[in-house]
Every structure is written in C-alpha cells, then in structure tokens.
Design an enzyme around this catalytic site. Structure first.
Site, PDB file in Angstrom:
ATOM      1  N   LYS A 132     -10.518   0.919  -2.346  1.00 11.61           N
ATOM      2  CA  LYS A 132     -10.057   0.519  -1.002  1.00 11.61           C
ATOM      3  C   LYS A 132      -8.631   0.972  -0.763  1.00 11.61           C
ATOM      4  O   LYS A 132      -7.859   1.215  -1.697  1.00 11.61           O
ATOM      5  CB  LYS A 132     -10.160  -0.995  -0.812  1.00 11.61           C
ATOM      6  CG  LYS A 132      -9.360  -1.848  -1.801  1.00 11.61           C
ATOM      7  CD  LYS A 132      -7.912  -2.098  -1.429  1.00 11.61           C
ATOM      8  CE  LYS A 132      -7.167  -2.921  -2.469  1.00 11.61           C
ATOM      9  NZ  LYS A 132      -5.719  -2.904  -2.362  1.00 11.61           N
ATOM     10  N   ASP A 178     -10.168  -9.038  -4.559  1.00  9.92           N
ATOM     11  CA  ASP A 178     -10.689  -7.845  -3.883  1.00  9.92           C
ATOM     12  C   ASP A 178     -12.163  -7.574  -4.190  1.00  9.92           C
ATOM     13  O   ASP A 178     -12.741  -6.628  -3.641  1.00  9.92           O
ATOM     14  CB  ASP A 178      -9.887  -6.603  -4.304  1.00  9.92           C
ATOM     15  CG  ASP A 178      -8.434  -6.670  -3.837  1.00  9.92           C
ATOM     16  OD1 ASP A 178      -8.151  -7.387  -2.865  1.00  9.92           O
ATOM     17  OD2 ASP A 178      -7.600  -5.984  -4.457  1.00  9.92           O
ATOM     18  N   PRO A 181      -7.960   5.310  -9.720  1.00  9.47           N
ATOM     19  CA  PRO A 181      -6.820   5.158 -10.636  1.00  9.47           C
ATOM     20  C   PRO A 181      -6.676   3.725 -11.159  1.00  9.47           C
ATOM     21  O   PRO A 181      -6.895   2.771 -10.413  1.00  9.47           O
ATOM     22  CB  PRO A 181      -5.609   5.556  -9.787  1.00  9.47           C
ATOM     23  CG  PRO A 181      -6.085   5.717  -8.394  1.00  9.47           C
ATOM     24  CD  PRO A 181      -7.572   5.850  -8.416  1.00  9.47           C
ATOM     25  N   GLY A 184      -9.634  -0.633  -8.282  1.00  8.09           N
ATOM     26  CA  GLY A 184     -10.612  -0.016  -9.187  1.00  8.09           C
ATOM     27  C   GLY A 184     -11.303  -1.048 -10.075  1.00  8.09           C
ATOM     28  O   GLY A 184     -12.524  -1.010 -10.247  1.00  8.09           O
TER      29      GLY A 184
HETATM   30  O1  C5P Z   1      -7.198 -11.839  -7.447  1.00  5.65           O
HETATM   31  P1  C5P Z   1      -6.619 -10.852  -8.379  1.00  5.65           P
HETATM   32  O2  C5P Z   1      -7.029 -11.087  -9.812  1.00  5.65           O
HETATM   33  O3  C5P Z   1      -6.829  -9.436  -7.979  1.00  5.65           O
HETATM   34  O4  C5P Z   1      -5.063 -11.072  -8.316  1.00  5.65           O
HETATM   35  C1  C5P Z   1      -4.183 -10.563  -9.297  1.00  5.65           C
HETATM   36  C2  C5P Z   1      -2.822 -11.201  -9.093  1.00  5.65           C
HETATM   37  O5  C5P Z   1      -2.239 -10.717  -7.879  1.00  5.65           O
HETATM   38  C3  C5P Z   1      -2.830 -12.709  -8.945  1.00  5.65           C
HETATM   39  O6  C5P Z   1      -2.783 -13.338 -10.203  1.00  5.65           O
HETATM   40  C4  C5P Z   1      -1.581 -12.958  -8.132  1.00  5.65           C
HETATM   41  O7  C5P Z   1      -0.430 -12.905  -8.948  1.00  5.65           O
HETATM   42  C5  C5P Z   1      -1.529 -11.754  -7.220  1.00  5.65           C
HETATM   43  N1  C5P Z   1      -2.166 -12.018  -5.904  1.00  5.65           N
HETATM   44  C6  C5P Z   1      -1.521 -12.864  -5.021  1.00  5.65           C
HETATM   45  N2  C5P Z   1      -2.094 -13.116  -3.804  1.00  5.65           N
HETATM   46  C7  C5P Z   1      -3.260 -12.560  -3.448  1.00  5.65           C
HETATM   47  C8  C5P Z   1      -3.938 -11.686  -4.332  1.00  5.65           C
HETATM   48  C9  C5P Z   1      -3.354 -11.442  -5.564  1.00  5.65           C
HETATM   49  O8  C5P Z   1      -0.453 -13.364  -5.321  1.00  5.65           O
HETATM   50  N3  C5P Z   1      -3.779 -12.823  -2.238  1.00  5.65           N
END
Ligand code: C5P
Length: 315
Positions: A15, A145, A103, A110
């Site tokens: 994305k 995501d 990547p 990814g």
């Molecule tokens: O949800 P995901 O595992 O992809 O998120 C990785 C990290 O990115 C989270 O632990 C958080 O620190 C940050 N994040 C966030 N707010 C979001 C999505 C991700 O702070 N809406």
C-alpha cells in the site's frame, strides 16, 4: 492428517498512503488516524502447504532484501496462519513460503501483506470459508494495516487504520517507488512525530484534505491527487533518515507530479501522470539512485486473493 491436500498460493498487495493524518497517542499506544490507503501492484505471494510442523521460508523477488525478515514464530505470516487455525479449531500445521517483492520495513505494509495472504491461503487450504469480514477482524489483531491488505483497492482508514470504507476511484494511478536500504521502524517514527509535536496535540480533523483526495480519486485526476497528497509522518521520517529529503527533491526534479514519504518510510512514493511518464521518471533517477532502488507500480489493485487452489480430486 491432510497431507494429500495441495498447496494454495495467495497474493496480497503493498500500500501507499495518499493521506496520513495522525492524531494524539492513545492509551493503548496506537495513534488515531485518518488515512487513505491505495493498494499498488507490488505483491507478496504466500504459499501454504500441509506439513508435519509449522514452518516458514522466504524468497526475495524483484531485488527485495529479505535479510531482516524473522523466520521464527514472530513472523507475521506464521502468526496469521496459527491465529486462524486456533480460532477455527484446525489442527493441521502448514509450511508457508513467502515470495517477497515489497521492501522490508519500507512503509509499504509488506509484513501486513504477508499476514493477509497467509490468512487467505490457509482459509482456502482448510476450506473454512471465513469470509472477508471475518478475516479482516482476525487481521486487525495482527496489525493495523492487515485489514487493508485483505480489502485492497482504495479505502479511507480510521481508528488505528483498521476501520475501512472503500473510496470510489476512476482509472489507474501510476507510481514510482524509491526504495531505501536503511529501513525505518514504524514505532520509532510515530514516537518521533509525538516528540516533535509535544503534549496537547488534538485529534486529526476530518478536514478538506480528505475531501480533496476523494475528489481527485473520483475524477481520476492525477494532478489534483498530486496536489492533495500529504503525510503527517513525513517530517519525523525525514528527521530520522535525513537522506529522504534529498530523495524527495530528486523525485520532483525527475518529473514526478508529487513526491511523498510512503507511510512511516523510508520508501518514497512518486506520483506520475501516466505509465509512460513513470518510465521517464525512472530513466531520470537511475543515474541518481541506481536501478536497483526503483520500482514502478499502479493502483488501485485488489486485496489478498487466491492465485491457484486445486481442490482434492483436482476440482
Ligand atoms: O499495528 P502495527 O503492528 O502495524 O503497528 C506497529 C507500531 O506502529 C505500533 O506498535 C505503534 O507503535 C505504531 N502505530 C501507531 N498508531 C497506529 C498504527 C501503528 O502508533 N495507528
């Protein structure tokens, strides 16, 4: 045992965020977002094969560097498969083979695409018929995501990015992605964004920036979309990876309509006027960044789907 069952391969897209508005950090550590995702034609393919035990292998496609991908139980594709098995009461381990084109740690989701493809592949292999909504609910437990990797196309994301509403679009948009070998940690970029803003930051406004993106998408108007692209994480990403400022400038100088940081970076997304002008931008950038760091893609493309599934007996 179900070793007679054939393998199933599913494909999920990367994305790019056309808009990324970041609100204040929540009690659970996530940030409320107003974002517009577009799925683009850079893919992860995950093949699930019945096996005696859970396992994972990773293959690089299109020059991706896969050295940073965990191969143990922390891998998001493997976690996705095991979560689905647990919730569905399935006791049939699989070996997952991930063919990575997206990547790693690049801001293009990814890892989330791996999880989305693993859910779809295993759902088909185990003949569960969970449905898109059920898989997206599971996916949200794995990462913000992942639901979008399942839905694909173009969508507004709210909450932590997992609540999706499709957006009407006309035609295709053409992108050049400039990869960065450094990689950036998403939590670090969000934390840097918080640090730069300081306390007292308000919620993301549902303002004219979203309307401008939606209008450009409805009209299939690349120039209007270029003017409307924005990313609240860009400043933080550029602070942590200062070379991005040069890459963004090089992209604009090469003839892109707009240059933005993709998600939390460090991949830079260049929007171009057409497939032909994407090739022209690549030709301009090859001497600057090298062929190996450039990918062309178009969007929107569909979400995670089965590429091949032979049912028992070849049906
Ligand atoms: O949800 P995901 O595992 O992809 O998120 C990785 C990290 O990115 C989270 O632990 C958080 O620190 C940050 N994040 C966030 N707010 C979001 C999505 C991700 O702070 N809406």
């Amino acid at each position: 045992m179900s070793d007679h069952r054939p393998a199933v391969t599913a494909r999920a897209p990367a994305k790019v965020n056309l808009l990324l508005q970041v609100g204040p950090v929540r009690d659970d550590g996530f940030h409320d977002l107003v974002t517009v995702f577009q799925a683009v034609s850079v893919h992860e393919d995950v093949t699930a094969t019945p096996a005696a035990d859970w396992g994972l292998t990773v293959e690089a496609a299109g020059g991706a560097d896969v050295s940073g991908v965990p191969l143990d139980g922390s891998n998001l594709a493997l976690r996705a498969a095991r979560l689905l098995a647990e919730r569905a009461g399935v006791d049939e381990p699989v070996h997952l083979h991930v063919r990575k084109e997206v990547p790693v740690a690049g801001g293009m989701a990814g890892g989330s695409a791996d999880a989305a493809a693993a859910l779809v592949a295993c759902d088909a292999l185990w003949q569960l018929r969970t449905g898109l909504d059920g898989l997206a609910t599971l996916g949200a437990e794995l990462g913000s995501d992942v639901p979008f990797g399942l839905h694909g196309r173009t969508a507004v994301g709210t909450g932590r990015g997992e609540q999706l509403v499709p957006v009407l679009t006309r035609g295709s948009f053409h992108w050049v992605f400039v990869l960065d070998p450094a990689g950036l940690s998403t939590p670090r970029v969000f934390a840097e964004c918080d640090r730069r803003r300081g306390p007292g930051w308000g919620p993301p406004p549902a303002d004219v920036r979203l309307e401008a993106v939606e209008a450009a998408l409805r009209g299939g108007d690349a120039e209007a979309l270029a003017a409307a692209l924005s990313n609240d994480l860009a400043e933080a990403a550029c602070a942590l990876a200062p070379q991005l400022t040069r890459t963004l400038a090089a992209g604009r100088a090469a003839g892109a309509l707009a240059a933005v940081v993709s998600g939390s970076g460090p991949t830079v997304a260049l929007l171009t006027a057409s497939a032909a002008s994407a090739q022209d931008v690549v030709a301009e950038l090859v001497p600057v960044v090298g062929q190996g760091r450039l990918r062309t893609a178009s969007g929107p493309v569909p979400g995670a789907r089965v590429l091949e599934a032979l049912a028992p007996g070849g049906q």
